[in-house]
Design a protein around this motif. Structure first.
Motif, short mmCIF file in Angstrom:
data_model
loop_
_atom_site.label_atom_id
_atom_site.label_comp_id
_atom_site.label_asym_id
_atom_site.label_seq_id
_atom_site.Cartn_x
_atom_site.Cartn_y
_atom_site.Cartn_z
N HIS A 32 22.38 31.75 35.81
CA HIS A 32 23.60 32.16 35.12
C HIS A 32 24.75 31.18 35.36
O HIS A 32 25.91 31.54 35.15
CB HIS A 32 24.01 33.57 35.58
N ASP A 33 24.44 29.97 35.78
CA ASP A 33 25.49 28.98 36.01
C ASP A 33 26.17 28.61 34.70
O ASP A 33 25.54 28.61 33.63
CB ASP A 33 24.92 27.71 36.65
N VAL A 34 27.46 28.28 34.77
CA VAL A 34 28.20 27.84 33.59
C VAL A 34 27.59 26.53 33.10
O VAL A 34 27.48 25.57 33.87
CB VAL A 34 29.69 27.63 33.93
N PRO A 35 27.19 26.45 31.81
CA PRO A 35 26.59 25.20 31.31
C PRO A 35 27.63 24.10 31.14
O PRO A 35 28.62 24.27 30.46
CB PRO A 35 26.00 25.63 29.96
N LEU A 36 27.39 22.98 31.78
CA LEU A 36 28.29 21.83 31.68
C LEU A 36 27.51 20.61 31.23
O LEU A 36 26.32 20.49 31.51
CB LEU A 36 28.94 21.53 33.04
N HIS A 37 28.16 19.69 30.52
CA HIS A 37 27.52 18.44 30.16
C HIS A 37 28.42 17.27 30.56
O HIS A 37 29.61 17.45 30.86
CB HIS A 37 27.19 18.38 28.66
N GLN A 38 27.87 16.08 30.58
CA GLN A 38 28.61 14.91 31.02
C GLN A 38 29.38 14.28 29.86
O GLN A 38 28.91 14.23 28.73
CB GLN A 38 27.66 13.87 31.62
N VAL A 39 30.60 13.78 30.17
CA VAL A 39 31.42 13.07 29.18
C VAL A 39 32.02 11.82 29.81
O VAL A 39 32.12 11.70 31.04
CB VAL A 39 32.57 13.97 28.64
N HIS A 40 32.42 10.89 28.95
CA HIS A 40 33.11 9.67 29.40
C HIS A 40 34.54 10.03 29.76
O HIS A 40 35.27 10.57 28.91
CB HIS A 40 33.08 8.63 28.26
N ASN A 41 34.98 9.76 31.01
CA ASN A 41 36.31 10.21 31.43
C ASN A 41 37.44 9.47 30.70
O ASN A 41 38.59 9.91 30.73
CB ASN A 41 36.49 10.09 32.95
N ALA A 42 37.13 8.36 30.05
CA ALA A 42 38.18 7.60 29.34
C ALA A 42 38.53 8.20 27.99
O ALA A 42 39.69 8.23 27.60
CB ALA A 42 37.73 6.14 29.16
N GLY A 44 36.42 11.12 26.61
CA GLY A 44 35.80 12.44 26.42
C GLY A 44 34.53 12.41 25.61
O GLY A 44 33.99 13.47 25.26
N GLY A 45 34.01 11.21 25.31
CA GLY A 45 32.78 11.11 24.53
C GLY A 45 31.58 11.67 25.28
O GLY A 45 31.45 11.49 26.49
#
Length: 330
Positions: A32-42, A44-45
């Protein structure tokens, strides 16, 4: 258990001797963890991972991917058909190897859990096996194949359901070899008594419903706050400032145990048995007598007792109040 909201991942039969128990296998746990994905910090891509063939540079669909083994000189490609042809993979049986005392199962070796549902018009053999495990206080050790792996598992009872819990193989459990544990350590009777008193102050019946995943709750709060306020969010306003917990190596073990017992009792909002209070005070007085002086804890106890000597009537009243509270609590 509602199987309509779950999907069976495997069908087969439990076998022990000539007894055959048809079953369906369901995963017993979920994330039941919150689903997160990776993005470019510069900018947001979204960061995406693709399966690219190193020969033609094309993205390869998962359905077109096979497995291979490379021994350094040759590469052997194993197709899905090759893997499916293995005798173990074709087997639809969960074979009971032996029945062992339940306390012989090392909790460290427990892995993924599955529910077993009866898969026949009559669940009699299923119920018979369940009741047998309950009456004999035994756990069945079984072997079966699932998802291209041979599994060792413990078959046990949970309520009215048989649970299959895979076990790690013996060579998958690391040995705990810590030099510090080889040193000789002397534990005094007073320290052990105080430690036991601390355990008693924390004693309770385990209720898993009383615990929640605080990190996931805080993460959802942070996401909601971010959605509302954006990057202008001040996390200190959202969560408040929390003082860091005291840490470091314990210097005076007895004093730390005594303070821990008192803190636990205060947190639970109740008095404790007189014998326990006497044990706590007695433990803290002992070092003072041996050294010929009073420890900080002993001085504190003496200060607390001094007013009681001057006003006996108040002391009696103070004794009665905890007694009434403990009676109500009981």
């Amino acid at each position: 258990m509602c199987t309509s909201c779950m999907r069976s991942i495997w069908k087969g039969a439990l076998t022990f001797g000539l007894v055959n128990v048809p079953v369906k296998v369901y995963s017993a746990t979920e994330d039941h963890d919150v689903p997160l994905h990776q993005v470019h910090n510069a900018d947001g891509g979204r960061i995406r991972y693709q399966r690219i063939c190193e020969i033609d540079g094309e993205v390869v669909p998962y359905a077109d991917i096979d497995r291979a083994y490379d021994d350094g000189e040759q590469t052997v490609v194993l197709t899905k058909e090759d893997l499916a042809s293995l005798p173990s993979e074709r087997s639809r049986e969960i074979d009971v190897v032996e029945f062992v005392p339940s306390d012989q199962i090392d909790l460290l070796t427990l892995d993924k859990a599955y529910y077993l549902e009866p898969d026949s018009s009559s669940p009699k053999s299923y119920v018979l096996l369940r009741k047998t495990l309950e009456q004999t206080d035994r756990t069945a050790i079984v072997r079966f194949s699932l998802r291209q792996k041979t599994r060792l598992a413990a078959l046990r009872v949970r309520g009215d359901v048989l649970v299959l819990q895979t076990l790690l193989w013996a060579d998958e459990v690391r040995e705990a070899a810590f030099p510090a544990l080889d040193e000789s350590v002397r534990i005094s009777a007073k320290e052990l008594e105080m430690s036991a008193s601390l355990v008693e102050s924390f004693s309770s019946d385990f209720d898993p419903e009383a615990f929640t995943d605080e990190y996931q709750e805080e993460l959802r709060t942070l996401i909601d706050a971010k959605l509302e306020k954006g990057d202008a969010l001040d996390t200190s306003e959202t969560f408040g400032e929390k003082a860091e917990k005291e840490g470091g190596e314990v210097i005076d073990l007895m004093e730390a145990l005594r303070a821990s017992v008192e803190r636990s009792r205060a947190a639970r909002g109740g008095g404790s048995k007189t014998s326990d209070d006497d044990a706590v005070r007695g433990d803290t007085k002992t070092p003072a007598k041996k050294s010929g002086g009073k420890s900080a804890a002993a001085k504190k106890d003496a200060d607390e007792k001094a007013p009681a000597k001057k006003a006996p009537a108040k002391k009696t009243a103070e004794k009665k109040t905890p007694a009434k509270k403990s009676a109500k609590a009981s």
